[in-house]
Design an enzyme around this catalytic site. Structure first.
Site, PDB file in Angstrom:
ATOM      1  N   GLY A   2     -24.275  19.154 -23.286  1.00 34.60           N
ATOM      2  CA  GLY A   2     -24.716  18.380 -24.276  1.00 34.60           C
ATOM      3  C   GLY A   2     -23.697  17.852 -25.174  1.00 34.60           C
ATOM      4  O   GLY A   2     -22.350  18.188 -24.871  1.00 34.60           O
TER       5      GLY A   2
ATOM      6  N   ARG B 196     -38.462  17.335 -34.818  1.00 38.57           N
ATOM      7  CA  ARG B 196     -37.756  16.183 -34.890  1.00 38.57           C
ATOM      8  C   ARG B 196     -37.180  15.456 -33.851  1.00 38.57           C
ATOM      9  O   ARG B 196     -36.369  14.704 -33.891  1.00 38.57           O
ATOM     10  CB  ARG B 196     -36.602  16.343 -36.231  1.00 38.57           C
ATOM     11  CG  ARG B 196     -37.192  16.942 -37.484  1.00 38.57           C
ATOM     12  CD  ARG B 196     -36.357  16.614 -38.766  1.00 38.57           C
ATOM     13  NE  ARG B 196     -36.179  15.328 -38.969  1.00 38.57           N
ATOM     14  CZ  ARG B 196     -34.904  14.560 -38.409  1.00 38.57           C
ATOM     15  NH1 ARG B 196     -33.938  15.333 -37.778  1.00 38.57           N
ATOM     16  NH2 ARG B 196     -34.769  13.471 -38.692  1.00 38.57           N
TER      17      ARG B 196
ATOM     18  N   VAL C   5     -24.970  24.699 -21.284  1.00 38.15           N
ATOM     19  CA  VAL C   5     -26.048  25.813 -21.143  1.00 38.15           C
ATOM     20  C   VAL C   5     -25.674  26.431 -19.819  1.00 38.15           C
ATOM     21  O   VAL C   5     -25.280  25.515 -18.654  1.00 38.15           O
ATOM     22  CB  VAL C   5     -27.324  25.157 -20.942  1.00 38.15           C
ATOM     23  CG1 VAL C   5     -28.548  26.198 -20.740  1.00 38.15           C
ATOM     24  CG2 VAL C   5     -27.562  24.355 -22.373  1.00 38.15           C
TER      25      VAL C   5
ATOM     26  N   PHE D 203     -22.744  18.887 -27.969  1.00 37.76           N
ATOM     27  CA  PHE D 203     -21.971  19.925 -28.683  1.00 37.76           C
ATOM     28  C   PHE D 203     -22.030  21.314 -28.087  1.00 37.76           C
ATOM     29  O   PHE D 203     -21.419  22.317 -28.679  1.00 37.76           O
ATOM     30  CB  PHE D 203     -22.763  20.193 -30.231  1.00 37.76           C
ATOM     31  CG  PHE D 203     -22.498  19.163 -31.045  1.00 37.76           C
ATOM     32  CD1 PHE D 203     -21.562  18.958 -31.824  1.00 37.76           C
ATOM     33  CD2 PHE D 203     -23.674  18.007 -31.238  1.00 37.76           C
ATOM     34  CE1 PHE D 203     -21.178  17.757 -32.614  1.00 37.76           C
ATOM     35  CE2 PHE D 203     -23.488  16.926 -31.958  1.00 37.76           C
ATOM     36  CZ  PHE D 203     -22.364  16.667 -32.575  1.00 37.76           C
TER      37      PHE D 203
ATOM     38  N   GLY E 165     -26.050  22.890 -17.371  1.00 40.12           N
ATOM     39  CA  GLY E 165     -26.152  21.672 -18.072  1.00 40.12           C
ATOM     40  C   GLY E 165     -25.134  21.478 -19.272  1.00 40.12           C
ATOM     41  O   GLY E 165     -24.532  22.668 -19.640  1.00 40.12           O
TER      42      GLY E 165
END
Length: 375
Positions: free
Chosen positions: A24, A136, A29, A26, A22
């Site tokens: 994202g 978070r 993976v 930044f 996958g």
């Protein structure tokens, strides 16, 4: 928006590339196979055009956080972190073939599984909080399922140290699972906002959608979700047969006023475990790091810098949580299974000693009787 192409996987000493997993904003993976010990690993690699000082700092912080916390059974395990041959930082970690996001989109999860997942994640987050760290970004897609089917928390990329007020120092959010005070930008993250996010995640697993989404998808834009979350008018899980105990604990976590939520992840776990007990389900063990580890000073590295907080700013338990933990402890055994509490239980060793003393006393009386008869 066009989907970004996955970058070329880097050459990493001791690892053999298998396939992409996958991408994202930044990082990408990839699945690799490690040569020694032989195992598969998910390798998160920073994009070449994203390697600036700030992103590198965040990536290094993620590696440090994962290294400190990944021994917890409900946090994804990190294997190593380094720089690839072409200069891109990477993080090699446990490969998890599934996520809770994929699971609930297929079908909502059952109450027993959601309560079990909730206790495990609350324990992982309590361990992080006692170390002075916030995750978070708690949401279903960051709850992975490892090869044994157990839930593990991942993606501490925006984790932050707590400051003296118990708030995080950086700002980020995933709207459907963010607390009202975070969306209002009153705080950047607190223990209370993490309790909300975990409650919203568990609600999502039960309902098949986040707490403030509507069935009409056209009414679920980010702005519309924010308006509904800020008002925080709790609605029961829209699935038949959800026990009242479960709805009550979710409502407590999703209360608009942070002061009225469970004061810690330990306290929230107590509510989840009490619900398991009342529903006659196996009570999940609450596993947290030892107090001496949680309060330890950070490791100092070769550059003489201290990474991570020096002192935890999160109270380990409240009086209310301690009372609840004591009550649950009286009702379950060491493995978390319910036990009868109608009469005290004698230790096995004491019982054996007592039985031995009783047999010896009878033997002495018999001998004395025989002697008396002869006289």
């Amino acid at each position: 928006m066009a989907r970004r192409r996955t970058a070329t996987p880097p050459a990493i000493a001791g690892f053999t590339y298998v396939r992409p997993l996958g991408s994202g904003g930044f990082a990408d993976v990839f699945l690799y196979e490690q040569d020694m010990p032989r195992r598969v690993a998910a390798v998160k690699v920073l994009r070449a055009d994203a390697v600036d000082p700030e992103v590198r700092r965040s990536f290094n912080a993620e590696a440090d956080v994962m290294a400190r916390l990944s021994t917890h059974p409900a946090i994804v395990t990190i294997y190593q972190a380094s720089i690839s041959a072409d200069g891109r930082p990477y993080l090699a970690m446990e490969y998890c073939p599934d996520t809770m996001a994929a699971r609930y989109k297929q079908a909502p999860l059952g109450v027993a599984e959601v309560l079990d997942v909730g206790v495990r994640l609350a324990a992982a987050l309590e361990t992080a909080h006692r170390a002075g760290l916030l995750h978070r970004d708690i949401k279903p897609s960051n709850v992975l399922l490892n090869t044994y089917g157990a839930p593990v928390l991942a993606d501490f990329g925006i984790a932050a140290a707590l400051n003296a007020t118990g708030e995080a120092e950086v700002f980020a959010m995933s709207v459907p699972w963010s607390a009202p005070e975070v969306l209002r930008e009153e705080v950047t993250g607190t223990v209370a906002s993490e309790v909300w996010s975990l409650g919203a995640t568990l609600y999502t697993l039960l309902a098949g959608r986040s707490p403030f989404e509507l069935d009409d998808r056209s009414r679920n834009t980010s702005d519309q979700l924010v308006k509904r979350i800020v008002k925080a008018s709790y609605a029961r899980v829209p699935v038949p047969g959800i026990p009242q105990e479960v709805d009550a604990l979710l409502a407590a976590a999703l209360t608009r006023d942070p002061a009225k939520r469970p004061p810690s992840m330990a306290a929230f776990a107590d509510l989840l475990r009490n619900a398991q007990y009342r529903l006659h389900q196996p009570v999940t063990a609450f596993e947290v790091a030892a107090p001496e580890w949680a309060g330890a000073a950070p490791v100092r590295f070769a550059d003489s810098t201290a990474r991570g907080p020096v002192i935890t700013t999160v109270a380990s338990t409240s009086r209310r949580a301690a009372r609840a933990a004591k009550r649950v402890g009286a009702e379950v055994d060491r493995d978390g299974l319910p036990v009868a509490t109608t009469a005290p239980r004698r230790p096995v060793a004491a019982g054996l000693i007592g039985a031995g003393i009783g047999v010896a006393a009878v033997a002495v009386l018999v001998v004395l009787g025989r002697i008396t008869g002869l006289l």
